[in-house]
Design an enzyme around this catalytic site. Structure first.
Site, PDB file in Angstrom:
ATOM      1  N   HIS A 271       0.818  -1.644  -0.399  1.00 61.11           N
ATOM      2  CA  HIS A 271      -0.066  -0.193   0.014  1.00 61.11           C
ATOM      3  C   HIS A 271       0.947   1.647  -0.180  1.00 61.11           C
ATOM      4  CE1 HIS A 271      -3.193   2.706   1.199  1.00 61.11           C
ATOM      5  NE2 HIS A 271      -4.233   2.403   0.806  1.00 61.11           N
ATOM      6  N   ASP A 328      -7.837  -5.125  -0.441  1.00 57.84           N
ATOM      7  CA  ASP A 328      -8.815  -5.993  -1.622  1.00 57.84           C
ATOM      8  C   ASP A 328      -7.854  -7.629  -1.197  1.00 57.84           C
ATOM      9  OD1 ASP A 328      -7.626  -3.401  -3.777  1.00 57.84           O
ATOM     10  OD2 ASP A 328      -9.610  -4.038  -2.814  1.00 57.84           O
TER      11      ASP A 328
END
Ligand code: SDX
Length: 392
Positions: A271, A328
Site C-alpha cells: 500500500h 483487497d
C-alpha cells in the site's frame, strides 16, 4: 526550466489539498472517517449512516437518516432509455466499463446535476446518484447473467434492496439473509473513503474543472478499475485461483513475487500509505471467517490466502518493504461467499466508495479549490527549424 526543479512521480510526497473527511496513519494502521474509528463504524453503524457522516460531517439523527433515505428513495428510478445503452454492450463487457459509461450517460437524463453551485443543487445531485448507482450496478450484473433489469423493494434497507435487485428470482422471490446483508453493509463501510487515493484524486481533479458530479464520478470509476487500485480485489481471487489450480504451492508464487524479472505481483499486498497492517484487511479477514462459517461455505482459496499472508509476514522481502495485506486481499472471498461473481468485485468497491468520492468532490467545490493543473520539468528537444515534408 520554468522554475520547476523537482517532480514527484505518483505524488508520493505531494499534498494536493486540505481535507476534514478521512484521517489515516499509515505507520500505525489507523483509519478514521470524520474522526470516528473505522473499527467502531464497521461494527456499530450502517452504510447509509456512514455515507451521511462522510458527506455532511456528522452522524445523522434518526430523523435526519430517515429523511436522507426517503430523499434517495424518491429518485431510485432510472430512465428506461438507459437500458438501450446497456443493451448496446456485449454480455462480456466489464461491469466497471459499463458503470463508468452509464454514470456519465446519467448526466443526459439529469441535466440539473451539472451546474451545482448551491448546497441545495449539490444535495439534489447527491441523492440522485446514491439512488441510481445501486440500480445501475445491479443492472450491469443482471445484463451479464441475462436476467430482467428491474427494481428491488424500497421498503427494504439500502443494502438489502440492492441485493434484491441483484439476486431476485424471475418470479420476484428474494429471501433476505441477515448475515449476507450485514456482511455486505460492513464491506461497503470499509470501502467508503480513503483520503486522496488514485480514484478520489481523479474525482477531485475532474471536478475541479466544475464538471458535474456524475461526470467526475465516472472518471473515478475508471481510475478505480485499474488492477493496481480497486481492480486488485478481482486480481487477488484470480491469483488465488491460479495458485490453487497450480497445486497450492504458495512458496513458489512468493518467489515469483520477489523476482524483479517476473511481472507477477502478490495482488492484495502492499500500500502507498499503510506501512503496517491495513486496518480494513484485519476486519475483513475476521469477517470472512464469520461469514463463511455462518453460510456453511468452504472456500479452499481462503486457506491459500492465509498461507500466503503467513509466509509473507515472515519473509524479509515483504517485511523490509513493509508489504502487508490490504483491503483487497480478503474482500473477494466474502463477495464470492455472498454469491457475487468475481467480475463484479470492483463494482462492489465502487458502490462502497461512492459516498467517499461524493464527500471529497463536495468538499473540493465548497472550498472553491482552483482547477487542478500541475507543472512539469521539460526534458524534450530544444528549439529546432521546421523541415517541409517535400524535403524530409
Ligand atoms: C487500493 O491509495 C489507496 O488508499 C488505495 C486503496 C483505497 O482504499 O483507495 O487503499 C485501495 O488500491 C489498495 C491497493 C490494491 N493494489 C494491490 O493490491 C496491487 C498490488 N500492490 C502493488 O501494486 C503496490 O503495493 C501498490 C500499487 C499498492 C502501491 O504501490 P507503490 O506505493 O507505488 O509501491 P511500489 O510499487 O513502489 O513498491 C515498493 C516496493 C517495490 O520494490 P523495490 O522496487 O523497492 O525493490 O515494494 C514492491 C515493489 O516491487 N512491491 C511489491 C508489491 N507491492 C510493492 N512486490 C510484490 N508484490 C506486491 N504486491
Amino acid at each position: 526550466t520554468n522554475g520547476i526543479t523537482t517532480i514527484d512521480p505518483g505524488y508520493k510526497n505531494t499534498g494536493s489539498c486540505e481535507s476534514a473527511i478521512t484521517f489515516l496513519n499509515g505507520e500505525k494502521g489507523v483509519l478514521r472517517y470524520r474522526g470516528y474509528a473505522i473499527e467502531d463504524l464497521a461494527e456499530q453503524a450502517e452504510f447509509l449512516e456512514v455515507a451521511y457522516l462522510l458527506i455532511f460531517g456528522k452522524l445523522p439523527s434518526k430523523t435526519e437518516l430517515d429523511k436522507f433515505h426517503d430523499d434517495i428513495k424518491e429518485h431510485s428510478h432510472v430512465d428506461e432509455d438507459l437500458k438501450k445503452i446497456l443493451d448496446g454492450f456485449p454480455k462480456s463487457a466489464h461491469p466497471m466499463g459499463v458503470l463508468s459509461s452509464l454514470t456519465s450517460a446519467l448526466v443526459a437524463f439529469n441535466p440539473s446535476s451539472v451546474n451545482v453551485d448551491s448546497e441545495e443543487d449539490m444535495y439534489n445531485a447527491i441523492v440522485r446518484i446514491l439512488a441510481k448507482f445501486p440500480v445501475l450496478t445491479a443492472w450491469a450484473y443482471r445484463k451479464r447473467v441475462g436476467r430482467p433489469l428491474d427494481y428491488g423493494d424500497d421498503s427494504l434497507g439500502y443494502v438489502d434492496n440492492f441485493l434484491k435487485m441483484m439476486f431476485k428470482k424471475p418470479n420476484g422471490e428474494y429471501n433476505s439473509n441477515k448475515t449476507v446483508v450485514d456482511a455486505l453493509d460492513k464491506l461497503l463501510i470499509l470501502h467508503a473513503d480513503h483520503e486522496q487515493n488514485c480514484s478520489t484524486s481523479t474525482v477531485r481533479m475532474v471536478g475541479s474543472a466544475h464538471t458535474g458530479l456524475f461526470a467526475s464520478l465516472s472518471a473515478g470509476i475508471n481510475a478505480l478499475w485499474g488492477p493496481l487500485h480497486g481492480g486488485a480485489n478481482q486480481a487477488v481471487i484470480e491469483m488465488l485461483e491460479k495458485i490453487k489450480e497450480d497445486g497450492g504451492d504458495t512458496h513458489k508464487f512468493m518467489q515469483k513475487a520477489k523476482d524483479k524479472n517476473d511481472p507477477f505481483r502478490l495482488m492484495g499486498f502492499g500500500h502507498r500509505v499503510y506501512k503496517n497492517f491495513d486496518p480494513r484487511a484485519k476486519i475483513i479477514k475476521k469477517s470472512a471467517d464469520e461469514v463463511l462459517a455462518d453460510l456453511g461455505v468452504q472456500d479452499p482459496v481462503l486457506d491459500i490466502a492465509k498461507g500466503l499472508e503467513k509466509e509473507a509476514l515472515e519473509d524479509s522481502y515483504f517485511v523490509d518493504r513493509k508489504l502487508y495485506p490490504n483491503v483487497d486481499f480478503y474482500s473477494g472471498i466474502i463477495y464470492r461467499a455472498l454469491g457475487i461473481p468475481v467480475e463484479m468485485f470492483t463494482a462492489m468497491f465502487a458502490l462502497g466508495r461512492l459516498p467517499g468520492w461524493i464527500a471529497q468532490w463536495r468538499e473540493m467545490r465548497l472550498r472553491k479549490e482552483p482547477i487542478g493543473r500541475p507543472r512539469q520539468v521539460y526534458i524534450g528537444e530544444t528549439l529546432r527549424d521546421f523541415t517541409p515534408l517535400k524535403d524530409r
